[in-house]
Design a protein around this motif. Sequence first.
Motif, PDB file in Angstrom:
ATOM      1  N   ILE A  73       1.409  -1.379   0.079  1.00 47.11           N
ATOM      2  CA  ILE A  73       0.426   0.398   0.148  1.00 47.11           C
ATOM      3  C   ILE A  73       0.816   0.824   0.415  1.00 47.11           C
ATOM      4  CG2 ILE A  73      -2.306  -1.359   0.982  1.00 47.11           C
ATOM      5  CD1 ILE A  73      -0.822   0.038   3.608  1.00 47.11           C
ATOM      6  N   SER A  74       0.647   2.113  -0.326  1.00 43.12           N
ATOM      7  CA  SER A  74       1.304   3.409  -0.372  1.00 43.12           C
ATOM      8  C   SER A  74       0.994   4.457   0.912  1.00 43.12           C
ATOM      9  CB  SER A  74       0.138   5.030  -1.075  1.00 43.12           C
ATOM     10  OG  SER A  74      -1.104   5.044  -1.248  1.00 43.12           O
ATOM     11  N   GLU A  75       0.065   4.416   1.650  1.00 40.08           N
ATOM     12  CA  GLU A  75       0.970   5.140   3.420  1.00 40.08           C
ATOM     13  C   GLU A  75       0.057   3.977   4.323  1.00 40.08           C
ATOM     14  OE1 GLU A  75      -1.351   8.712   4.490  1.00 40.08           O
ATOM     15  OE2 GLU A  75      -2.035   8.394   1.790  1.00 40.08           O
ATOM     16  N   ILE A  76      -0.576   3.719   5.209  1.00 38.43           N
ATOM     17  CA  ILE A  76      -0.997   3.082   6.682  1.00 38.43           C
ATOM     18  C   ILE A  76      -1.104   4.282   6.919  1.00 38.43           C
ATOM     19  CG2 ILE A  76      -0.912   1.883   9.036  1.00 38.43           C
ATOM     20  CD1 ILE A  76       2.135   0.142   7.524  1.00 38.43           C
ATOM     21  N   PRO A  77      -3.050   4.382   7.205  1.00 39.65           N
ATOM     22  CA  PRO A  77      -3.729   4.976   7.369  1.00 39.65           C
ATOM     23  C   PRO A  77      -3.863   5.133   8.963  1.00 39.65           C
ATOM     24  CG  PRO A  77      -5.235   3.327   7.233  1.00 39.65           C
ATOM     25  CD  PRO A  77      -3.602   3.558   6.469  1.00 39.65           C
ATOM     26  N   ALA A  78      -3.616   6.701   9.343  1.00 39.59           N
ATOM     27  CA  ALA A  78      -4.124   6.930  11.103  1.00 39.59           C
ATOM     28  C   ALA A  78      -5.208   6.547  11.057  1.00 39.59           C
ATOM     29  CB  ALA A  78      -3.348   7.803  11.052  1.00 39.59           C
TER      30      ALA A  78
ATOM     31  N   SER B  34      -7.914   7.901  16.732  1.00 39.57           N
ATOM     32  CA  SER B  34      -6.888   8.636  17.963  1.00 39.57           C
ATOM     33  C   SER B  34      -5.998   8.905  17.091  1.00 39.57           C
ATOM     34  CB  SER B  34      -6.395   7.300  18.436  1.00 39.57           C
ATOM     35  OG  SER B  34      -5.369   6.804  17.989  1.00 39.57           O
ATOM     36  N   GLY B  35      -5.736   8.985  15.376  1.00 42.02           N
ATOM     37  CA  GLY B  35      -4.353   9.916  15.108  1.00 42.02           C
ATOM     38  C   GLY B  35      -2.927   8.463  15.277  1.00 42.02           C
ATOM     39  N   LYS B  36      -3.787   7.780  15.873  1.00 37.47           N
ATOM     40  CA  LYS B  36      -2.365   6.878  16.129  1.00 37.47           C
ATOM     41  C   LYS B  36      -2.208   6.161  14.486  1.00 37.47           C
ATOM     42  CE  LYS B  36      -1.678   7.754  20.622  1.00 37.47           C
ATOM     43  NZ  LYS B  36      -1.290   7.396  21.687  1.00 37.47           N
ATOM     44  N   ARG B  37      -1.335   5.036  14.402  1.00 39.65           N
ATOM     45  CA  ARG B  37      -1.137   3.900  13.335  1.00 39.65           C
ATOM     46  C   ARG B  37      -1.003   3.132  14.021  1.00 39.65           C
ATOM     47  NH1 ARG B  37       0.614   7.729  10.910  1.00 39.65           N
ATOM     48  NH2 ARG B  37       0.584   8.144   8.702  1.00 39.65           N
ATOM     49  N   ARG B  38      -1.649   1.749  13.916  1.00 40.79           N
ATOM     50  CA  ARG B  38      -2.155   0.624  14.874  1.00 40.79           C
ATOM     51  C   ARG B  38      -0.786  -0.422  13.887  1.00 40.79           C
ATOM     52  NH1 ARG B  38      -7.846  -0.715  15.343  1.00 40.79           N
ATOM     53  NH2 ARG B  38      -7.166  -2.457  16.046  1.00 40.79           N
ATOM     54  N   TYR B  39      -0.081  -1.098  15.245  1.00 36.11           N
ATOM     55  CA  TYR B  39       1.362  -2.310  13.704  1.00 36.11           C
ATOM     56  C   TYR B  39       0.054  -3.298  14.044  1.00 36.11           C
ATOM     57  CZ  TYR B  39       4.347   1.548  15.231  1.00 36.11           C
ATOM     58  OH  TYR B  39       5.102   2.852  14.810  1.00 36.11           O
TER      59      TYR B  39
END
Length: 70
Positions: free
Chosen positions: A44-49, A52-57
């Motif tokens: 993918i081009s980016e991992i969406p937040a 909460s604005g955080k990215r989940r691993y």
Amino acid sequence: IQETHNDLCVNIVLEKRPSKIDEKELTEVVQAYLGKMNVAFNYISEIPAGNSGKRRYVISKIMESETQGL
């Protein structure tokens, strides 16, 4: 993203898709940590937040699917 007890989808942000050999090595590393399971890769081009604005691993959808059947 763990969809079931045996299925895992790994989202990866890369400029260039890796070779099948690289995917095989990545699969072996994942399975060494998590056990024998089906591993798929999603480039993918980016991992969406999240909200909460955080990215989940790690995202597990197992509990979600199990509770929907109740």
